[in-house]
Scaffold this active site. Structure first.
Site, short mmCIF file in Angstrom:
data_model
loop_
_atom_site.label_atom_id
_atom_site.label_comp_id
_atom_site.label_asym_id
_atom_site.label_seq_id
_atom_site.Cartn_x
_atom_site.Cartn_y
_atom_site.Cartn_z
N SER A 1 -18.34 -5.04 -5.78
CA SER A 1 -19.42 -5.32 -4.84
C SER A 1 -20.73 -5.50 -5.61
O SER A 1 -21.37 -4.52 -6.00
CB SER A 1 -19.56 -4.17 -3.83
OG SER A 1 -20.60 -4.41 -2.91
N GLY B 1 -20.86 -7.35 0.64
CA GLY B 1 -20.75 -7.90 1.98
C GLY B 1 -19.65 -8.92 2.16
O GLY B 1 -19.49 -9.47 3.25
N LYS C 1 0.87 -1.17 0.00
CA LYS C 1 0.00 0.00 0.00
C LYS C 1 0.91 1.22 0.00
O LYS C 1 1.50 1.58 1.02
CB LYS C 1 -0.90 0.01 1.24
CG LYS C 1 -1.89 1.17 1.29
CD LYS C 1 -3.04 0.97 0.32
CE LYS C 1 -4.07 2.08 0.46
NZ LYS C 1 -5.25 1.87 -0.41
N PRO D 1 -19.16 -10.56 -4.31
CA PRO D 1 -20.49 -10.24 -3.78
C PRO D 1 -20.45 -9.15 -2.73
O PRO D 1 -19.47 -9.02 -1.97
CB PRO D 1 -20.95 -11.57 -3.17
CG PRO D 1 -19.69 -12.30 -2.84
CD PRO D 1 -18.70 -11.91 -3.91
N ASP E 1 -5.48 -0.61 5.25
CA ASP E 1 -5.94 -1.54 4.22
C ASP E 1 -5.13 -2.84 4.22
O ASP E 1 -5.69 -3.92 4.00
CB ASP E 1 -5.87 -0.88 2.84
CG ASP E 1 -6.92 0.21 2.68
OD1 ASP E 1 -7.89 0.23 3.47
OD2 ASP E 1 -6.78 1.03 1.76
#
Length: 233
Positions: free
Chosen positions: A170, A201, A35, A199, A48
Site C-alpha cells: 500500500s 486504496g 487460504k 497504490p 479473503d
C-alpha cells in the site's frame, strides 16, 4: 511459478490485495487461490478468498481449509474455538491438488511468515518447504519496513526458501521521504528485487478498474508490465 506463497512482514499490510492483483495479472490462465486458515470471520461471511474473487474476477478457483471466528493467530484461534488446526502437510496437499489442473496456485498466509498454525509451532514456511515453493514478500512502505523485511528475508533464507521479490502492499499517493527512500532500500533489505508497488486504496477500486490496472502495479515476473519507472508517482 506454478505455486506461489504470498506472505507479509505483518498483518493488515495488503496481502489479500496483492494476491488479487497477481491473480488479475494472470487473466487468461487457470488460477486458484488457497487460504489455509481464515481467522476473524464467522461462518457464511466473506473472507479473503471472496475478496480476491470480488476484485480479480469470478473465474478464479478458491479454496479455504479452515475458518476460525476470532481475529487471532491461526493456532490460537483454533485452540480457543476447540477446532483442529491446519497442518503444513494439509496445506501442501491442497496446493498440489489444485496445481494438477491450474497453471498458477496462490497461497495467501495469515499475518507474517512465522505466525503459528498449530501448537507445535508449524508455520506457513513449513508448508512452503514441503512444496519447495517460492515465497513472495509483501511489505509496508514506511518507517520500520526495512527491519521487518530484512528479518523475514533472513528467515526465508535460513529455511532454504526462495524469495522472488517484494511488493509494497500500500503506497500512499504522496509518499513521504522515508517511503520514497525505502523503494531503493527494500531490495537491499530483502536481498531480492522490488516486484511491484500497489497504490493505497487499490482494494476500494471498482473491480473492473482493479483488474484492468493490476498489471501496471506488478513486474513482468508476476505477470505485470511495471518495470520500476514512476515508482514515486
Amino acid at each position: 511459478m506454478t505455486i506461489l506463497v504470498v506472505t507479509g512482514t505483518d498483518t493488515e499490510i495488503g496481502k489479500t490485495v496483492v494476491t488479487a492483483a497477481v491473480a488479475a495479472a494472470a487473466a487468461g490462465r487457470r488460477v486458484a487461490v488457497l487460504k489455509p486458515a481464515q481467522t476473524g470471520v464467522a461462518p457464511g461471511e466473506p473472507g479473503d478468498v471472496a475478496e480476491v474473487v470480488r476484485l480479480a474476477g469470478a473465474w478464479i478457483t478458491t479454496a479455504e481449509l479452515a475458518r476460525f471466528p476470532e481475529p487471532l493467530a491461526p493456532a490460537t484461534a483454533a485452540r480457543r474455538a476447540g477446532l483442529p488446526p491446519v497442518r503444513p502437510h494439509e496445506i501442501a496437499e491442497a496446493a498440489e491438488k489444485l496445481a494438477t489442473d491450474h497453471e498458477l496456485v496462490l497461497i495467501e498466509g495469515a499475518g507474517g511468515l512465522l505466525v503459528r498454525y498449530d501448537d507445535e509451532g508449524a508455520t506457513l514456511a513449513d508448508a512452503a518447504r514441503l512444496l519447495a515453493a517460492p515465497v513472495l514478500l509483501v511489505t509496508r512502505a514506511g518507517l520500520g519496513t526495512l527491519n521487518s523485511t530484512a528479518l523475514t528475508a533472513e528467515a526465508l533464507r535460513s529455511r532454504g526458501l526462495e524469495c522472488p521479490g517484494v511488493v509494497v502492499g500500500s503506497m500512499p499517493q504522496t509518499p513521504d521521504l522515508a517511503e520514497r527512500c525505502n523503494l531503493e532500500d527494500l531490495p537491499v533489505a530483502a536481498g531480492a528485487p522490488l516486484l511491484g508497488i500497489v497504490p493505497a486504496g487499490a482494494g476500494a477500486l471498482p473491480p473492473a478498474e482493479f483488474a484492468h490496472r493490476a498489471p501496471s502495479w506488478l513486474a513482468p515476473r508476476l505477470g505485470g508490465v511495471w518495470r520500476g519507472t514512476g515508482a514515486t508517482a
